[in-house]
Each structure stands twice: as structure tokens, then as C-alpha cells.
Design an enzyme around this catalytic site. Structure first.
Site, mmCIF file in Angstrom:
data_model
loop_
_atom_site.group_PDB
_atom_site.id
_atom_site.type_symbol
_atom_site.label_atom_id
_atom_site.label_comp_id
_atom_site.label_asym_id
_atom_site.label_seq_id
_atom_site.Cartn_x
_atom_site.Cartn_y
_atom_site.Cartn_z
ATOM 1 C CG ASP A 1 -1.945 1.039 1.279
ATOM 2 O OD1 ASP A 1 -2.107 1.722 0.256
ATOM 3 O OD2 ASP A 1 -2.604 1.196 2.330
ATOM 4 C CG ASP B 1 -0.265 5.629 -2.469
ATOM 5 O OD1 ASP B 1 -0.732 4.999 -3.451
ATOM 6 O OD2 ASP B 1 -0.982 6.212 -1.634
#
Ligand code: NAD
Length: 360
Positions: free
Chosen positions: A251, A255
Site C-alpha cells: 500500500d 503510492d
């Protein structure tokens, strides 16, 4: 080849960008002799308006019956849209969670690559950006810390919160196999990212990855601790091909990786299950601020369609043709407003689709 695709255009810029991706697929079909059959389904705000819920069971059943799902984006302006006066489980995003769960999508793929022509948007030092990068972040999506048992309670008069991080060897093995399979279609390198100096779940992760690696003698692999990986991504991103990791690390790292490309309108993504089935969608959201104005960049969605050809249908040549056409349109100095810079030619969403098709 006949390919049955469930198409979910969704909300905001979704219908505009997906229309361009369908145009591109049709051009590929014509050139290479394939038939793309589309079934359009509702999800998100448009489904709330038409059916009273963000995703009906019937839409799920139809998506399951297809070979793949091509998704635009869902949701509206979270401050002004009436959809956000509904309880959380009735809002547009609930549709997305439901479809991911129903389709068993456990592997999330997010490519992050730097186009030579968009290097100016990369926030890294020039000498690093000059070397370019092209990686695939492969994140486990249905296990780990985000799905383990959690509670907050008072222990000896002190509020205490517990989250649990659980992985079993089968969950690790299936994502590792996907990671190595995808490396075989790329530059044949896997960097498996964990925190094996601290976490038991990471030590099991490492052991299973090593077992899987034995079946892929052509792929070089290495282990890297997650804190080091976060640093290496900004210091030397060119070293990475496939970055294979668990849910929370993925996650955060995905990003970080998308940020260093500097352009959200260019980033594709895919979520896969154990078969060849996948759901393909741009990394960005529904961009309500520019919806309906023919301003959106359709390239992320067009590249997601290329991923669908590569990973669900094994049509590598056709995927290459789309990716080459996207590169060429940038070389020819065409830009949508999100990637516009001095001296370039500004075009809208639909024109960008046409220009890519011309180059196919
Ligand atoms: P967003 O990604 O929609 O927009 C952020 C900024 O990026 C905006 O300025 C937008 O104009 C720009 N942008 C995004 N995609 C672009 C494109 N293809 N071309 C040009 N510019 C683009 O994020 P947000 O504003 O935080 O969210 C808006 C809505 O999208 C919310 O309802 C959110 O829940 C939803 N959302 C949906 C998904 C999904 O469908 N998977 C993902 C993220 C957000």
C-alpha cells in the site's frame, strides 16, 4: 480470439476515459483479428441512482461470467454529492469493495514507469530521473494487517489497541507465483520486500518465496527489507523490475512509486485472482472537478486495457502495440492538461484516444 469484457464506466471521468479505451481495443481487434465483446454494467453512484445500491448481485454475477473487467472509476465529490449523505456501506466505494471481494482479487499490480518525455514531472534529482525506471509493484491485497482481528480495550486501566498481521503459506505462495509469472513477461527480476529481521510473518514470506523461486530458474530474485526499499525507490528506482510484497508494505510502496512518476493520469493498475481473470482500472479516481469537460487523460485507462490484453488474454504483441502508440503520442508532443508543459500541443480526452489509435 473472442474476449468477453465486462465494462464498468462508473462515475465522473469514468465514462469518458473508458470510451477511449474501448475505441483503442476495437482498433487492436481490427488490426490483429480479435473480437472484443462488451457488456456494460453499473457500479458506484450511477448504480445508486438507477438501482438504489452501489453494486447489485446481478451485476456481480455478470462480471464473474466475463473474462475480465474494465473499470473507469467510481464516486463523486465527497463534500457536495448526495451519495455521501448515505451510510458508508451504501456509498459508491462500497461497490468497489464488494466487487473486489466477490471476484477474489488478491493480487494488485501497479506499474510505475517514467516516460522520457515526462521526465520534467519526476520529483527526483535530474541524474536519477535521467536513468529512468520501469517497475511493477505487486501487492498482496486480501491478507495481512488490514484483514486480521483487531480490538481496542482497556488493559490495567490503559487504553490498548491490537491489530494482527496473519499470513498463511498458501496466501504467500499464490501471490509469489503471480509475481514470478509476471517477472517472466518482463525483465525477469523479483525483489521480494519484507521485514524478516523483526516479523514472523515476513520470515514465512521469505521461506515461501524461496521455494517458489526454485520453479523459475530464469528469474533472478533478491530479498529487501521494507525500510531499505522505501529509500532505494527514491535513490535508485532503475534497479527494480517486479517488487513483490504484502498488503500494508505494498500500500505504502505503491503510492511512493506512483508519486515519483509525477503523473497520476498515466498510471494503470490491475487486480487478479487465481485464474487469468482480472479487473483493470486507472490508478486515479473519478476526478469530479474535470468530469464531462473532455479534459481527462485517458492514457491510464488505455494502458490498463493493455495490461488486460497481456495478463488475462496473453496477447503480448497487442499490448506492446498499445504501449508503443502511447509512447509515440508523447514523442509527437501531444498532451492532456494534467501533463501539459511549454511548447506541447494540448488535446482533450477524445482527441488523445484518436491520436493513439492513429499510431496503432
Ligand atoms: P482523483 O484521483 O479523482 O483526483 C485527484 C486530482 O487528480 C484531481 O485534480 C483530478 O482532476 C486529477 N486527475 C485524476 N485522474 C485524472 C485523469 N485521468 N486526467 C486528468 N486529471 C486527473 O482523487 P479525489 O479527488 O481524491 O477523488 C475523487 C473521487 O474519486 C472520490 O469520490 C473518490 O472516492 C473517488 N476515487 C475512486 C477511485 C476508484 O474508482 N478506484 C480511486 C480513488 C478515488
Amino acid at each position: 480470439m473472442k474476449c468477453n469484457i465486462a465494462v464498468i464506466k462508473g462515475d465522473g471521468i469514468g465514462p469518458e476515459v473508458v470510451t477511449q479505451a474501448m475505441k483503442v481495443l476495437d482498433a487492436i481487434g481490427k488490426k490483429f483479428g480479435h473480437e472484443f465483446v462488451y457488456e456494460q454494467l453499473l457500479m458506484g453512484g450511477c448504480s445508486i441512482d438507477a438501482c438504489g445500491e452501489p453494486l447489485t448481485d446481478e451485476a456481480v454475477a455478470r462480471a464473474k461470467a466475463a473474462d475480465a473487467v474494465l473499470l473507469g472509476s467510481i464516486g463523486g465529490n465527497t463534500s457536495t454529492s448526495p451519495w455521501y449523505k448515505l451510510p458508508p456501506n451504501k456509498r459508491p466505494e462500497a461497490g468497489l469493495l464488494k466487487i473486489r471481494k466477490e471476484l477474489g482479487l488478491f493480487a494488485n499490480l501497479r506499474p510505475a514507469n517514467l516516460y522520457e518525455q515526462l521526465k520534467g514531472a519526476c520529483p527526483l534529482k535530474e541524474e536519477i530521473a535521467d536513468r529512468g525506471f520501469d517497475m511493477m509493484i505487486m501487492r498482496e491485497l486480501t491478507g495481512g494487517l488490514y484483514f486480521g482481528a483487531r480490538e481496542t480495550k482497556e488493559v490495567d486501566g490503559v487504553m490498548t489497541a491490537v491489530d494482527t498481521l496473519t499470513y498463511n503459506e498458501n496466501e504467500i505462495r499464490r501471490i509469489a507465483i503471480k509475481g514470478f509469472d509476471i517477472a517472466m513477461k518482463r525483465r525477469k527480476k523479483v525483489t521480494s520486500v519484507d521485514k524478516a529481521n523483526v516479523l514472523d510473518s515476513s520470515r514465512l514470506w521469505r521461506k515461501v518465496v524461496e521455494e517458489v523461486a526454485k520453479d523459475y530458474p530464469e528469474v533472478t530474485y533478491e530479498h529487501m527489507l521494507v525500510d531499505n526499499c522505501a529509500m532505494q525507490l527514491v535513490k535508485d528506482p532503475a534497479q527494480f523490475d517486479v517488487v513483490l510484497t504484502e498488503n500494508m508494505f505494498g500500500d505504502i510502496l505503491s503510492d511512493e512509486a506512483s508519486m515519483i512518476t509525477g503523473s497520476i493520469g498515466m498510471l494503470a493498475s490491475a487486480s487478479l485472482n487465481e485464474t487469468k481473470f482480472g479487473m483493470y482500472e486507472p490508478s486515479g479516481g473519478s476526478a469530479p472537478d474535470i468530469a464531462g469537460q473532455d479534459k481527462a487523460n485517458p492514457i491510464a485507462t488505455i494502458l490498463s486495457a493493455a495490461m488486460m490484453l497481456r495478463y488475462t488474454f496473453d496477447l503480448d504483441k497487442e499490448a506492446d502495440a498499445i504501449e508503443a502508440a502511447v509512447k509515440q503520442v508523447l514523442v509527437d508532443n501531444y498532451r492532456t492538461c494534467d501533463i501539459m508543459s511549454d511548447g506541447m500541443t494540448l488535446v482533450g480526452c477524445s482527441k488523445m484516444g484518436d491520436l493513439i489509435i492513429e499510431r496503432i
